[in-house]
Design an enzyme around this catalytic site. Sequence first.
Site, PDB file in Angstrom:
ATOM      1  N   CYS A 132       0.831  -1.668  -0.016  1.00 21.45           N
ATOM      2  CA  CYS A 132      -0.091   0.415   0.019  1.00 21.45           C
ATOM      3  C   CYS A 132       1.314   0.891   0.367  1.00 21.45           C
ATOM      4  O   CYS A 132       0.248   2.329  -0.193  1.00 21.45           O
ATOM      5  CB  CYS A 132      -0.932  -0.411   1.358  1.00 21.45           C
ATOM      6  N   HIS A 135      -2.442   6.366   5.315  1.00 24.94           N
ATOM      7  CA  HIS A 135      -3.344   5.032   4.272  1.00 24.94           C
ATOM      8  C   HIS A 135      -3.997   4.749   4.926  1.00 24.94           C
ATOM      9  O   HIS A 135      -4.669   4.456   6.606  1.00 24.94           O
ATOM     10  CB  HIS A 135      -2.218   3.819   4.006  1.00 24.94           C
ATOM     11  N   ASN A 158      -9.678   0.214   2.090  1.00 25.44           N
ATOM     12  CA  ASN A 158      -8.150   0.215   1.391  1.00 25.44           C
ATOM     13  C   ASN A 158      -8.348   0.058   0.464  1.00 25.44           C
ATOM     14  O   ASN A 158      -8.420  -0.987  -0.120  1.00 25.44           O
ATOM     15  CB  ASN A 158      -7.134  -1.234   3.187  1.00 25.44           C
TER      16      ASN A 158
END
Length: 329
Positions: free
Chosen positions: A116, A254, A284
């Site tokens: 990520c 994030h 996410n």
Amino acid sequence: MGARKIGILGTGSYAPQVVLTNQDLEKLVDTTDQWIRERTGIIERRICGPEETVATMALEAARRALDAAGLTPDRLSYIIVGTNTPDYLFPAIAIRIQDALGVNSTLAAFDLQAGCTGFNYGLYIAERLVAPEGKYALIIGSDASSRFTDWTDRSTCVLFGDGAGAAVLGPVARGGIIAQFVASSLNMKLYCETEFNAENSPFQPRQLTTARHFLKMDGPEIFKFAVKAVRESIRRISEITGIPREEFDYFIIHQANNRIIEAAARFARVPMEKFFVNVHCYGNTSAASVPLALDEAVRAGKLKVGDKVFLCSFGAGVTWSAALMEWGV
Ligand code: UT7
């Protein structure tokens, strides 16, 4: 690094039209809207339809970022795409974007895989590429995790969504990047074992199970890592720059879990209002998460000229990275 200041000139993002709500997931696996909201903050996420791919999402986000920057694609020297879920092994998604934008061949276009953290890694590399000669780079994070999700596994399928975000980086007259760092360390608590065509070799015969193509995660372990990574990132950027964390004006981290964002706010001793949150809308989105949040924050007028903006991501690898910049556009 040259003395030239480099900053973000424009941002863009794209999210698929199909919305998958917690209630939809209640029909798929043994879960509840209440559990998902309380443990993650997620209410819904977007999922790619048949016509949407990592490349199409990336291209739309890229076009919006270039528009916002007021830059024509021929001014670009680099295109970097952070992705963990490429539509195919090669050529790179970035070269697809280059072609679709009609950019000539003097440009370097490549993908990078850093969990990520892909967008932050791209930002770090791009700053170092463009600074010496005052060039321009397009950095994109795009992921379609829905295609690597085990839709029978409640511990992961409620968490992820698809999307893309992009930023144009180049020389700036005011503001710009103050400091960045990147980090990694092997940790197999979040992984996807897909081995493309491994069964094809007559020299290494083996049986592949479809289970190996799915993303797997030890949630509680990765949660602990994530909280530590964000704290370490805030501390480290503060140390490098000499700027106390209380003086960071805005935090874009994030969007994996609202509880991680709340833990970061407590550590930084700043109110949650200084943290951008869109995890409730998208879940996410992996490498797209930070640039998608950044773009929404910019378009919502959350960032003011002169603000010190902290960007931070963490993910599979494990990898983690952060940047502090003075907002100038
Ligand atoms: O982008 C990369 C970085 N990723 C992350 O940062 C994710 C980090 N991890 C997390 O966000 C959290 O660990 C999760 C949201 C994944 C899980 O939350 P948790 O509070 O750590 O829950 P848990 O995994 O410890 O599970 C608690 C309980 C378990 O049941 P028992 O053993 O207590 O009976 C699970 O089986 O919740 C159960 N559970 C669920 N229940 C309903 C797990 N998933 C679900 C679900 N619905 N979807």
